[in-house]
Each structure stands twice: as C-alpha cells, then as structure tokens.
Write a protein that holds these residues in place. Structure first.
Motif, PDB file in Angstrom:
ATOM      1  N   PHE A  18      52.167  22.670 -85.621  1.00  0.00           N
ATOM      2  CA  PHE A  18      50.720  22.876 -85.792  1.00  0.00           C
ATOM      3  C   PHE A  18      50.092  23.032 -84.404  1.00  0.00           C
ATOM      4  N   SER A  19      49.111  23.919 -84.315  1.00  0.00           N
ATOM      5  CA  SER A  19      48.423  24.074 -83.037  1.00  0.00           C
ATOM      6  C   SER A  19      46.951  24.345 -83.277  1.00  0.00           C
ATOM      7  N   GLU A  20      46.169  24.356 -82.220  1.00  0.00           N
ATOM      8  CA  GLU A  20      44.721  24.603 -82.337  1.00  0.00           C
ATOM      9  C   GLU A  20      44.428  25.917 -83.061  1.00  0.00           C
ATOM     10  N   HIS A  21      45.373  26.878 -82.977  1.00  0.00           N
ATOM     11  CA  HIS A  21      45.129  28.173 -83.606  1.00  0.00           C
ATOM     12  C   HIS A  21      45.058  28.099 -85.127  1.00  0.00           C
ATOM     13  N   MET A  22      45.561  26.997 -85.686  1.00  0.00           N
ATOM     14  CA  MET A  22      45.517  26.867 -87.146  1.00  0.00           C
ATOM     15  C   MET A  22      44.196  26.253 -87.611  1.00  0.00           C
ATOM     16  N   ILE A  23      43.345  25.839 -86.685  1.00  0.00           N
ATOM     17  CA  ILE A  23      42.036  25.296 -87.084  1.00  0.00           C
ATOM     18  C   ILE A  23      41.034  26.440 -87.114  1.00  0.00           C
ATOM     19  N   ASP A  24      40.456  26.666 -88.262  1.00  0.00           N
ATOM     20  CA  ASP A  24      39.567  27.812 -88.438  1.00  0.00           C
ATOM     21  C   ASP A  24      38.313  27.643 -87.584  1.00  0.00           C
ATOM     22  N   ASP A  25      37.947  28.712 -86.873  1.00  0.00           N
ATOM     23  CA  ASP A  25      36.684  28.694 -86.127  1.00  0.00           C
ATOM     24  C   ASP A  25      35.923  30.000 -86.330  1.00  0.00           C
ATOM     25  N   PHE A  26      36.247  30.709 -87.429  1.00  0.00           N
ATOM     26  CA  PHE A  26      35.600  31.995 -87.653  1.00  0.00           C
ATOM     27  C   PHE A  26      34.510  31.873 -88.710  1.00  0.00           C
ATOM     28  N   ARG A  27      33.272  31.837 -88.232  1.00  0.00           N
ATOM     29  CA  ARG A  27      32.101  31.894 -89.113  1.00  0.00           C
ATOM     30  C   ARG A  27      32.091  30.799 -90.181  1.00  0.00           C
ATOM     31  N   ASP A  28      31.237  31.005 -91.186  1.00  0.00           N
ATOM     32  CA  ASP A  28      30.948  29.974 -92.181  1.00  0.00           C
ATOM     33  C   ASP A  28      32.124  29.312 -92.878  1.00  0.00           C
TER      34      ASP A  28
ATOM     35  N   LEU B 203      35.445  41.646 -93.047  1.00  0.00           N
ATOM     36  CA  LEU B 203      35.185  41.063 -91.761  1.00  0.00           C
ATOM     37  C   LEU B 203      34.798  39.593 -91.827  1.00  0.00           C
ATOM     38  N   ASP B 204      34.032  39.220 -92.821  1.00  0.00           N
ATOM     39  CA  ASP B 204      33.423  37.898 -92.796  1.00  0.00           C
ATOM     40  C   ASP B 204      34.302  36.830 -93.423  1.00  0.00           C
ATOM     41  N   GLY B 205      35.571  37.129 -93.607  1.00  0.00           N
ATOM     42  CA  GLY B 205      36.452  36.191 -94.293  1.00  0.00           C
ATOM     43  C   GLY B 205      36.812  36.737 -95.660  1.00  0.00           C
ATOM     44  N   ALA B 206      37.961  36.313 -96.169  1.00  0.00           N
ATOM     45  CA  ALA B 206      38.427  36.801 -97.463  1.00  0.00           C
ATOM     46  C   ALA B 206      37.497  36.307 -98.563  1.00  0.00           C
ATOM     47  N   GLN B 207      37.376  37.085 -99.617  1.00  0.00           N
ATOM     48  CA  GLN B 207      36.618  36.645-100.779  1.00  0.00           C
ATOM     49  C   GLN B 207      37.426  36.885-102.039  1.00  0.00           C
ATOM     50  N   MET B 208      37.361  35.901-102.934  1.00  0.00           N
ATOM     51  CA  MET B 208      37.922  36.038-104.257  1.00  0.00           C
ATOM     52  C   MET B 208      36.809  36.642-105.124  1.00  0.00           C
ATOM     53  N   GLY B 209      37.158  37.265-106.219  1.00  0.00           N
ATOM     54  CA  GLY B 209      36.122  37.757-107.120  1.00  0.00           C
ATOM     55  C   GLY B 209      35.316  36.596-107.695  1.00  0.00           C
ATOM     56  N   SER B 210      34.001  36.773-107.815  1.00  0.00           N
ATOM     57  CA  SER B 210      33.150  35.748-108.432  1.00  0.00           C
ATOM     58  C   SER B 210      32.783  36.202-109.841  1.00  0.00           C
TER      59      SER B 210
ATOM     60  N   LEU C 228      27.660  41.993 -99.716  1.00  0.00           N
ATOM     61  CA  LEU C 228      26.267  42.101-100.165  1.00  0.00           C
ATOM     62  C   LEU C 228      25.919  40.899-101.050  1.00  0.00           C
ATOM     63  N   ILE C 229      26.850  40.531-101.914  1.00  0.00           N
ATOM     64  CA  ILE C 229      26.597  39.380-102.791  1.00  0.00           C
ATOM     65  C   ILE C 229      26.402  38.123-101.949  1.00  0.00           C
ATOM     66  N   LYS C 230      27.188  37.996-100.902  1.00  0.00           N
ATOM     67  CA  LYS C 230      27.043  36.834-100.017  1.00  0.00           C
ATOM     68  C   LYS C 230      25.687  36.860 -99.303  1.00  0.00           C
ATOM     69  N   ARG C 231      25.292  38.054 -98.879  1.00  0.00           N
ATOM     70  CA  ARG C 231      24.051  38.173 -98.098  1.00  0.00           C
ATOM     71  C   ARG C 231      22.824  37.958 -98.969  1.00  0.00           C
ATOM     72  N   GLN C 232      22.845  38.518-100.195  1.00  0.00           N
ATOM     73  CA  GLN C 232      21.641  38.426-101.033  1.00  0.00           C
ATOM     74  C   GLN C 232      21.745  37.381-102.138  1.00  0.00           C
ATOM     75  N   GLY C 233      22.933  36.889-102.388  1.00  0.00           N
ATOM     76  CA  GLY C 233      23.076  35.858-103.410  1.00  0.00           C
ATOM     77  C   GLY C 233      23.623  36.391-104.721  1.00  0.00           C
ATOM     78  N   LEU C 234      24.431  35.543-105.397  1.00  0.00           N
ATOM     79  CA  LEU C 234      25.031  35.948-106.666  1.00  0.00           C
ATOM     80  C   LEU C 234      23.962  36.218-107.721  1.00  0.00           C
ATOM     81  N   ALA C 235      22.849  35.467-107.637  1.00  0.00           N
ATOM     82  CA  ALA C 235      21.790  35.629-108.643  1.00  0.00           C
ATOM     83  C   ALA C 235      21.291  37.076-108.674  1.00  0.00           C
ATOM     84  N   LYS C 236      21.252  37.726-107.513  1.00  0.00           N
ATOM     85  CA  LYS C 236      20.806  39.130-107.445  1.00  0.00           C
ATOM     86  C   LYS C 236      21.783  40.041-108.199  1.00  0.00           C
ATOM     87  N   ALA C 237      23.069  39.740-108.052  1.00  0.00           N
ATOM     88  CA  ALA C 237      24.066  40.549-108.752  1.00  0.00           C
ATOM     89  C   ALA C 237      23.929  40.352-110.259  1.00  0.00           C
TER      90      ALA C 237
END
Lengths: 386, 437, 78
Positions: free
Chosen positions: A362-372, B336-343, B382-391
């Motif tokens: 395990f290393s620091e690279h496995m800790i997520d730091d990308f956005r929300d 880009l913003d991370g993987a998403q599963m279907g909602s 878009l769903i993430k940006r505006q919310g599921l309720a909009k969809a």
C-alpha cells in the motif's frame, strides 16, 4: 493494384445511396433450435467446463460449446471459425460480450466431440486456436482495447498484455475452481474506451509524463484554441515563446504552455493537436485495479479500486504484471467464500487484510485525492483491523 | 521470409492462449500467396507493416499512431475513425489505417455465410484485421485507406444490408445481451428492444448533435451481462414485480444433492455438500427467504430481485410473470469527474410494442441534456451538476424513495418561490411594525 | 428569418482567425428560438449540402467549413 469500384459513383454520391438501415435483424442469424425456443427457456447447466446445456419448455436441449478468441482476429481466422460452424453447428455461431465464440449443437456427445476438436487446433507457434472454457466460477476471456496496435493515446499494448496474462492464467480458463466468476478487463489509457472500472481485476495503461511540446511546429499543425479547450483540467494556455528552430534560427512562435502539475495524462490534447505527444517509454506503464463488478447479485454493483499504483511496461511479456495478477487470483481463490466476488471478499475481510493477503504494497498513491468522491473512500470510523 | 524481423513479438507466439501475432503472421502469408487472386485495394503487405510498426512500439515503448478527424462517409458524422502512422516511409502499408465500425446484430449471432461475405469484403478493401467485437459492441474493421471508405459503405449497405456504427457525439451502437434467445432469466426481449431502438434512432446514431457520446445498453436481467449499469448513459435492465416462481420438488432435489447448485458453475473444487441455509437463505441480502416444513418460502414484497437465489437454483426458481425493465441513467468511466454507476430513473416500465412509453423517456432525457449539457458533458455529469431531481422532472416522473439509497445529508434545499406559501415578495414596512431598526 | 446558411457562415467567418471547428452547441446557439432537435436537422442539412463538414476526435464531433483548419494539412487528406 487496380482500383475496383463497388458500384459507388463519386460524381453522384447520393445516387442509389442506402443509409440509416442499422444492423441486420438478429432473427436472420439464429440457429433453428434457438429461434424455435426463444423466450421459453427453462433452465441451464454447465455440463463441464466450456459446455452449457439449455433446456426449453418444449423439451428441446441445446448444447453450447464456448471457446476463447482474441478480440483482434484476422479474416483468415474468422473463416476457420465459419468452417467449424459449418462442420459442427449447422453454419451458426455467436460471439459473447467477452470476445468468446460459441457454437450450438444438439447433443452432449456432439458437444464433447466439438470440444475435443477445438482443443486440438493449434497455431503455427504452438498456441491454442480455440481453447474451450470460460464458463462458471472460473476466469474467462479478458476484454480489452486497441493499445499499440491501433490507438494514438495508449500507454501500453492491449493485445500483448492480455495474451501474457491469459497465458499465465490459462488453466483457470478451462476449469471452475474460483469462489465466483472473475472478470478481468484491460484498457490501455485512462479514457477507458473499454470501460474497465467495474471489473474484478482491471489492467489499465497509464501515462505519467505530461505532453512534450513541439513549439516550432505547433502553430502550423494545430489550432491553439482547440488544444486549449481539449484539456479537461484547464492545464493548457496559449503563449508566445522564443525558440531556436531546427535550422538554428531564433524566432518567436505562437504555442502553448502546460501547467504540468495539473496534467492528468489523458491525451485529449494530443487527439486535437499532434504537436503534443504524450507517450514515453519510461513514463508509461500499468495500474492494477480490483474489486469491481456490474452484477446486482447479493451486493450492489461496485467500482474497481486501485491496488497497484504502477507497473512498468515490460514488453514483450510483462512478467511483473502477470505475476501480480496471479498473486491476487491465488489469494482470492484460497481465502474467499463460495459465491463471493473479489470485491465482496475484500470488503468482508477489510482492505487492510486484502493488501496483507495479496502481498501487495500500500502506498500514498492508493489514497484518493481526486475531487469529491475521494472523501467517501477515507475511513470515517474507528472500526479497522490491526 | 517476413518483411520485418519481429524478435519481440515472436515471443508472444509461445504460451497456450491464442496468439494474435501468429494469427497476423498467418494472414500476412495468405495475402502474399493470394491463392484466390483477390484484387487487393490496400497494400498487399499491410499485415507485415502492421507487425513491423507494432514491433517498433514493443522496442521503444511508445505508440506510432496519430488520430485523424476528417475521414468518414458522406453525410455520416460517425462510424469511421481516422488513423495514420507516424513512420509512413518505414511502413507504407499502414500509412493510412482507418477504422470502420459496423453495426452488429443484437446478441451477436451470425451465420457463416454472412461472416464470409464480411471477410471477402474486408480482405479486398481492408487489412483483413478485425475486432470481433469492439468494447461498445460493433464489428470493428481495422485498417483501410480513405478512397476505400465509400466503397466499403456501398458494399455493406447494398450487398449485406448492414450499416455503420456510431462514433463521436452520437448515439453509439447500442448493444444487448443474448436475452430471450437463450437465457431463462431474460425479463424482456433485450435483443428486439435493442434492435428497435437502434433503428428508431438512426439519425441520432449517424448525425452528431449531442454534447458528447451517448450509449444505450440492454441487459435482460439484474445479472448484467452487457454491463449496462456501468457503461451506458441509459441502461435498460430487465426485472419483474410479482412473485418468483418456485418449483418445490426441484428445491428438494437441490437440498438432496440431486442437482448441482448454480448450474454446476463450482464443479472445479470440492465445496462440500450443498447447504441451502448457508448458500441461499443466509446470503439473501434482504433476508426474505426461509424454509418451512421442507418448503422454501419467499416474502416477495421484500425481495429486491438481486438474482442470487435464481442463479444458485435455476431449476427451482424462475423470474416472475409481471415483467418489464428498470431504466438507470448516467453511467460512465472515470474520465473526468470520477466513475459513475447508472442511477435509477424509472423503477419499472412494461416493454410493449411500439415502445412509446420507453421512447418518451429517452426523448425527454435527450431534450434536457441537449438543452442543458455543456460541450463534452456526459449525461451523468449533467445529472451531478443539476441534480437527479431535474432528470426525474425531465421525463415527467414523480420522485419516489426508490430513486435514492438514502435521503439527502444536508438541509440545503433550494426552495422555489412557487413552492413557498405567500411567495418571496415581502413588505419591509410590515416587518418594521414589529421590529425596531 | 435570415437564411440559416448565411447565419452559420457569418458566425464561422467571424471566428476564423481563432479556430475553424465548432461544437454543435456553438452553432445551435445561433438559433435560440429553435428546439435542439430542429437545430440538429438544420445543421446536419448544411453538412449534406457540403457547406459544413464533420471533424471527429473519436469521442466528440465538431463542425467546420470543408478543408479549412490546420488539421486538414496535418492529416494529409486534402
């Protein structure tokens, strides 16, 4: 090499033009027993690795023999498949979503003979042509992308890495000793045109160096606003730069500047602008992810997680990659419970145990730091194991 | 004698798994021999040069392909991907090496006759290299030159009654599992719906006007064999809303060890005798099953249809009779913003010709996404940006608890003026009657 | 209403110093009173008429005047 016309008239492109017809209707291609019993199947069983039997309400049975295929295949190879379909399966066949080939026959005896035949077919170098397997709780074919064979932004080869991993795991393709099915997928860059983000084990090509800028030529070959707009993280801006040309002249050119620390190595700018090449022999390599799935069975579908941050490219046989995947598979096979997918197993024992049991570091690279989404992957509890 | 020495690739001719290197070498030889006197329309040594340039990549660890965006067939904005190699002098056979995506029949059944037609076409007008199939589901023909594109399209449409697939900001070639054709778990005719929607939306497939790519995938049941929930902007997953059909005699046969659990999928290892409590009832995620007087009972109202018990005992348990599908939206890979599963968008909808209700949902979502989506924004983003309720509003549905895993974690509800009694227009003088400055 | 072709051409010429390719949304915005799917028909008709041509990154499609832009030369498809 004289040009042979198909009948198309370039002077009148709209003459006799047929468009918007879509694919052929599947009913043109169904084997008779499949067409007859469509929608009335009762149950199925796996008679032995690579042979499935489906039973219909009518009492009909169809035996399917499944064999592995390289997704990259030649017309010569397809013609061999056709010849087998003609000889054994009434001229019908199908491909699976995981690049396997299926032939359907009427009896178990025919299926066994076909299996034997398929397993006896070898290529000029000694590899199997049509290895039978890929059923049940085993390891089936690895789906993949183009890689160095045909793509402009790959960080590795796809066909080659898949070949060596399947060589390593070959006996698992023909048997069913895993706790559950293990789906392995390969994408050769982070754009994942083959979506591998929900696989039990994912192999992912990854660049680690920002693009190199061909300042002298950039303004001649690319439109700078398009290159700027192509960057998903806003790391590219237009600039002027004084350069010394290949001929030794000093001049000021319009070009771009890249904020390297922002670059996520996606290659989108190279797609728009050939003066921003990305690939690099030492920079490029592989990431391994694990624990994803798409099925809703028992637990919800889940994403794969990064478990190895980087493995260098080692063509032609990528030994470190093959060895690492074997390590994960063996730890899983010996420790997981029946029906438990890799991700379910890791969650039950805890990811701290996953790293211990697989022997991965395990290393620091496995800790997520990308956005929300990062926050939701950190541990907000005192419930952990030592 | 091979045109280029390929010592690195040659090492991929060993090992048991089928070798793409051996296959391509064999094809290169066949092209040189040309026993059928094919009038090749691309260089005869295209396979040799492909191996040559690939060997170079194996040596220097980098790709040698460049992207091209202009090429295509007249009037279509997708289906062809331009490719050029960056060493055309060394490898002239692959200097131009474009990809053609061809629409596959749903479920990917073929006759040998059809495939041979395709092989003849691609041997003459292309490299003879294919992908059966690409990740999205198309038949992928790898490597041809620009002058051949219209010829290939003409032959495909005129002789094979087959169209190109999608690429770019289009509806991408939809894909389905094999569905009812050979699976007892298919809750609707996934192949037929896939085919009908593909044909209904040919214009969207060939003429780009979306903010970005858009994918449909059709899974017959929640097992998800085409992975629609992970990789399609709109995922159609079969389900049912009545009772699982139980054959108690078959249950007893499983308990008695007469039938192998899970269709024999675990036969390669000794897992001990089948234990229905441990392997089915205890693993049920909603704990809605139990044994009573030797009979299996299911509280179907609590069942979430995860498929585990049906998968383990396919001869005893069958999907319900009131079948349809769920629609989930917004799945995508991490860029880009991370993987998403279907909602979940539509919990249940019947699948009935002419599929008008399903088309209304599709078109409602497209209208919203085309109006609101930014350039290169996937539906999920878009769903993430505006919310599921909009969809949900975009398709005219009422929000229900099924739409969420859990209610929101914050009270920051952006109330609309029309939803608050009396509106927002207030008189400061009224306020001052009771409050000093 | 003015000829849609003229509106599109005027817009593209006004930007031609900076770039030669545009997203669908950039062009659809020239017709604010139109529904998106009407705009789609109109703009794709301009492609069929040879006024515009597609340029595809593989994942995204853009529109421009045929043969213009620096990629055209770089791709060797004049």
């Amino acid at each position: 090499m004289a040009f042979v016309s198909s009948g198309y008239n370039p002077e009148k492109p709209m003459e006799n033009r047929i468009t918007d017809i879509g694919p052929r209707h599947f009913s043109d291609f169904l084997p008779p027993v499949i067409a007859k019993n469509k929608g009335t199947w009762l149950w199925h069983e796996i008679c032995e690795p690579g042979i499935l039997m489906h039973k219909a309400e009518s009492g009909d049975e169809v035996y399917t023999v499944r064999c592995g295929g390289s997704r990259l295949m030649t017309v010569g190879h397809i013609r061999e498949i056709c010849a087998i379909a003609d000889k054994f399966a009434g001229g019908h066949l199908r491909f699976t979503t995981r690049n396997n080939i299926e032939f359907m026959v009427g009896t178990l005896d025919e299926a066994k003979k076909l299996k034997e035949y398929l397993n006896s077919q070898k290529q000029s170098g000694g590899s199997h042509r049509f290895p039978v397997g890929g059923t049940g709780a085993g390891i089936t074919n690895i789906v993949h992308t183009q890689g160095w064979v045909h793509c402009h932004t790959p960080a590795t080869d796809a066909s080659g890495t898949v070949k060596v991993v399947l060589d390593e795991l070959f006996e698992e393709f023909g048997q069913m000793r895993m706790p559950a099915q293990v789906r392995i997928s390969m994408a050769c860059c982070l754009n994942m045109c083959g979506a591998v983000h929900c696989s039990d084990i994912a192999i992912l090509g990854y660049h680690r160096k920002p693009p190199v800028i061909d300042h002298e030529w950039l303004d001649n070959l690319c439109e700078i606003p398009l290159a700027v707009a192509a960057c998903p993280v806003g790391a590219i801006r237009p600039t002027k730069k004084e350069i010394v040309t290949e001929k030794g002249e000093t001049k000021t050119v319009n070009t771009v500047a890249i904020k390297n620390e922002r670059c996520m190595f996606c290659g989108n700018c190279y797609t728009m602008c050939p003066s921003l090449p990305l690939s690099d022999q030492t920079g490029d390599g592989l990431v391994i992810m694990a624990g994803g799935k798409v099925s809703n069975r028992i637990s919800n579908p889940k994403f794969s997680k990064v478990v190895v941050a980087f493995i260098p490219n080692e063509p032609p046989r990528w030994p470190t990659l093959a060895k690492t995947i074997r390590q994960i598979v063996e730890a899983y096979a010996s420790d997981a419970r029946k029906y438990e997918r890799v991700g379910d197993w890791a969650e039950r024992i805890g990811w701290e145990r996953f790293f211990e049991k697989t022997g991965l570091e395990f290393s620091e690279h496995m800790i997520d730091d990308f956005r929300d989404p990062a926050y939701y992957t950190w541990r907000q509890t005192t419930n952990f194991k030592f | 004698m091979a045109k280029h020495a390929t010592p690195l690739l040659d090492q991929l001719q060993s090992g048991p798994w089928p070798s793409f290197v051996s296959d391509i070498k064999e094809e290169a030889e066949r092209r040189h021999k040309n026993e059928k006197n094919v009038e090749y329309q691309v260089p005869v040594d295209v396979c040799d040069d492909l191996l040559g340039i690939l060997e170079l990549s194996y040596k220097d660890g980098t790709t040698h392909w460049k992207h091209g965006g202009i090429v295509g067939v007249f009037g279509y904005g997708g289906g062809v991907i331009g490719r050029y190699c960056d060493q055309p002098q060394m490898f002239p056979g692959v200097a131009h090496f474009h990809t053609v995506r061809v629409a596959q029949p749903s479920g990917m059944y073929y006759t040998s006759e059809y495939l041979r037609q395709l092989c003849d076409l691609w041997e003459m007008r292309g490299s003879g290299l294919t992908n059966m199939h690409g990740a999205t589901g198309d038949i992928v023909l790898l490597g041809t030159t620009t002058p051949q594109l219209e010829e290939i399209f003409y032959e495909l449409t005129h002789n094979m009654n087959t169209d190109l697939g999608g690429s770019g900001s289009n509806l991408r070639t939809p894909a389905a599992c094999l569905g009812e054709s050979r699976c007892e778990w298919a809750c609707y005719d996934a192949q037929e719906l896939c085919h009908q929607m593909t044909n209904e939306y040919q214009d969207e497939l060939h003429r780009p006007a979306f903010p970005y790519k858009f994918k449909f995938k059709f899974d017959g049941c929640p097992n998800g064999c085409v992975a629609s929930i992970a990789r399609s902007d709109m995922s159609f997953i079969g389900t049912w809303r009545d009772e699982i059909r139980i054959d108690q005699e078959a249950v007893a046969a499983y308990v008695g060890g007469e039938i192998q659990p899970n269709g024999g999928a675990h036969a390669g290892k000794d897992w001990g005798a089948f234990d229905i409590e441990k392997e089915v009832i205890d693993l049920c995620p909603t704990e809605c099953m139990w044994m009573e007087d030797g009979k299996l009972k299911i509280n179907d109202r609590e069942c979430t249809r995860c498929m585990h018990c049906l998968n383990v005992m396919p001869r005893a348990l069958r999907i319900g009779n009131d079948r349809g599908l769920s629609i989930l939206v917004g799945a995508k890979a991490p860029i880009l913003d991370g993987a998403q599963m279907g909602s979940l968008l539509v919990p249940f909808i019947k699948v009935e010709e002419p599929y008008d209700e399903i088309k209304e949902i599709i078109e409602g979502i497209w209208e919203w996404w085309m109006e609101e989506g930014k350039n290169r924004e996937r539906l999920g983003e878009l769903i993430k940006r505006q919310g599921l309720a909009k969809a949900i509003a975009a398709v005219g549905l009422t929000p229900v608890p099924q739409h969420v895993m859990e209610p929101r974690h914050n009270p920051y509800i952006f109330w609309k003026e029309e939803d608050v009694e009396g509106g927002w227009d207030r008189d400061i003088a009224d306020y001052r009657k009771h409050h000093q400055r | 209403m003015a000829d849609p072709k003229e509106i599109v051409l005027e817009f593209i010429h006004s930007k031609s110093k900076q770039k030669s390719k545009f997203y669908f949304n950039d062009l659809a915005a020239l017709f604010p009173e139109m529904k998106m799917r009407e705009a789609k028909k109109l703009i794709n008709q301009l492609v069929s008429d040879g006024v515009l041509e597609y340029w595809s990154s593989g994942s995204t499609t853009m529109y421009g005047l045929p043969g213009t832009g620096k990629q055209a030369g770089a791709e060797g498809e004049e």
